[in-house]
Design a protein around this motif. Structure first.
Motif, PDB file in Angstrom:
ATOM      1  N   SER A  69      -5.525 -43.775 -21.525  1.00  0.00           N
ATOM      2  CA  SER A  69      -6.596 -43.511 -20.578  1.00  0.00           C
ATOM      3  C   SER A  69      -5.967 -43.024 -19.290  1.00  0.00           C
ATOM      4  CB  SER A  69      -7.451 -44.756 -20.325  1.00  0.00           C
ATOM      5  OG  SER A  69      -6.726 -45.688 -19.572  1.00  0.00           O
ATOM      6  N   TYR A  70      -6.750 -42.388 -18.438  1.00  0.00           N
ATOM      7  CA  TYR A  70      -6.178 -41.874 -17.189  1.00  0.00           C
ATOM      8  C   TYR A  70      -7.281 -41.710 -16.153  1.00  0.00           C
ATOM      9  CZ  TYR A  70      -8.291 -37.333 -18.006  1.00  0.00           C
ATOM     10  OH  TYR A  70      -9.206 -36.345 -18.192  1.00  0.00           O
ATOM     11  N   SER A  71      -6.844 -41.552 -14.918  1.00  0.00           N
ATOM     12  CA  SER A  71      -7.769 -41.291 -13.823  1.00  0.00           C
ATOM     13  C   SER A  71      -7.032 -40.448 -12.790  1.00  0.00           C
ATOM     14  CB  SER A  71      -8.206 -42.617 -13.211  1.00  0.00           C
ATOM     15  OG  SER A  71      -9.062 -42.380 -12.119  1.00  0.00           O
ATOM     16  N   VAL A  72      -7.680 -39.405 -12.298  1.00  0.00           N
ATOM     17  CA  VAL A  72      -7.066 -38.574 -11.273  1.00  0.00           C
ATOM     18  C   VAL A  72      -7.524 -39.068  -9.907  1.00  0.00           C
ATOM     19  CG1 VAL A  72      -6.866 -36.239 -10.335  1.00  0.00           C
ATOM     20  CG2 VAL A  72      -6.892 -36.592 -12.824  1.00  0.00           C
ATOM     21  N   VAL A  73      -6.561 -39.386  -9.059  1.00  0.00           N
ATOM     22  CA  VAL A  73      -6.853 -39.896  -7.723  1.00  0.00           C
ATOM     23  C   VAL A  73      -6.778 -38.731  -6.740  1.00  0.00           C
ATOM     24  CG1 VAL A  73      -6.134 -41.521  -5.934  1.00  0.00           C
ATOM     25  CG2 VAL A  73      -5.847 -42.122  -8.352  1.00  0.00           C
ATOM     26  N   ARG A  74      -7.911 -38.407  -6.129  1.00  0.00           N
ATOM     27  CA  ARG A  74      -7.926 -37.315  -5.153  1.00  0.00           C
ATOM     28  C   ARG A  74      -8.272 -37.833  -3.760  1.00  0.00           C
ATOM     29  NH1 ARG A  74      -7.835 -32.622  -8.271  1.00  0.00           N
ATOM     30  NH2 ARG A  74      -8.623 -32.949 -10.379  1.00  0.00           N
ATOM     31  N   ALA A  82      -2.280 -38.366 -10.971  1.00  0.00           N
ATOM     32  CA  ALA A  82      -2.946 -38.962 -12.135  1.00  0.00           C
ATOM     33  C   ALA A  82      -2.267 -40.265 -12.486  1.00  0.00           C
ATOM     34  CB  ALA A  82      -2.891 -38.008 -13.320  1.00  0.00           C
ATOM     35  N   ALA A  84      -2.243 -43.358 -15.285  1.00  0.00           N
ATOM     36  CA  ALA A  84      -2.603 -43.392 -16.700  1.00  0.00           C
ATOM     37  C   ALA A  84      -1.990 -44.589 -17.394  1.00  0.00           C
ATOM     38  CB  ALA A  84      -2.123 -42.117 -17.392  1.00  0.00           C
ATOM     39  N   ASN A  97       2.256 -42.690 -14.235  1.00  0.00           N
ATOM     40  CA  ASN A  97       1.629 -41.481 -13.705  1.00  0.00           C
ATOM     41  C   ASN A  97       1.913 -40.322 -14.658  1.00  0.00           C
ATOM     42  OD1 ASN A  97       2.160 -41.875 -10.085  1.00  0.00           O
ATOM     43  ND2 ASN A  97       0.894 -43.004 -11.499  1.00  0.00           N
ATOM     44  N   ASP A 104      -6.216 -31.128 -14.089  1.00  0.00           N
ATOM     45  CA  ASP A 104      -7.519 -30.889 -14.722  1.00  0.00           C
ATOM     46  C   ASP A 104      -7.409 -30.724 -16.226  1.00  0.00           C
ATOM     47  OD1 ASP A 104      -8.939 -30.962 -12.307  1.00  0.00           O
ATOM     48  OD2 ASP A 104      -8.383 -28.887 -11.874  1.00  0.00           O
TER      49      ASP A 104
END
Ligand SMILES: [Zn+2]
Length: 131
Positions: A69-74, A82, A84, A97, A104
């Motif tokens: 799983s992952y999440s992009v932190v902006r 990212a 993960a 990371n 994207d």
């Protein structure tokens, strides 16, 4: 990419994790495997989290895995990144990371391999990049 690299905080090795960081400095990713129950684990601990045996030994991982799983932190980050969970070929899952790629285009299930990124004054940190 230069000029937009994120500063990675230095890890603080302790006696339990020092061999892990020493190996990272040599470009090796270590996990631990329990001699009592045979299960691997990460992060490295003195006691096996599966059976609480102290008979744990270091093992060099292949450094290959897939994104669980992952999440992009902006927001609030000077440079987007990212975070993960990557499941290694050895079966353990690491929080890490995803780097050196188009954030994207990261996908769950994507195959990745370890790369070591310099930290601010500490040992290099294992992160992953798509293969
Ligand atoms: Zn065990």
């Amino acid at each position: 990419m230069s000029g937009s690299e994120r500063t990675i905080p230095a890890p603080e090795p302790n006696p339990e994790t020092k061999p892990f960081w020493d190996a990272a400095a040599e470009g090796k990713l270590l996990i631990k495997r329990c001699r009592a129950c045979g299960e691997a684990h990460y992060y490295p601990r003195a006691l096996c989290p599966h059976c609480f045996s102290a008979e744990t030994a270091w093992q060099e991982a292949k450094g290959e895995g897939t994104i669980y799983s992952y999440s992009v932190v902006r927001r609030g980050a000077p440079v987007p990144y990212a975070i993960a969970y990557v499941t290694l070929a050895e079966g353990v899952t690491m929080m890490t990371n995803i780097v050196d790629c188009d954030l994207d285009r990261i996908r769950i299930g994507q195959r990745v391999r370890v790369v070591f990124k310099p930290s601010a004054g500490g040992p290099p940190v294992p992160m992953f990049t798509p293969v």
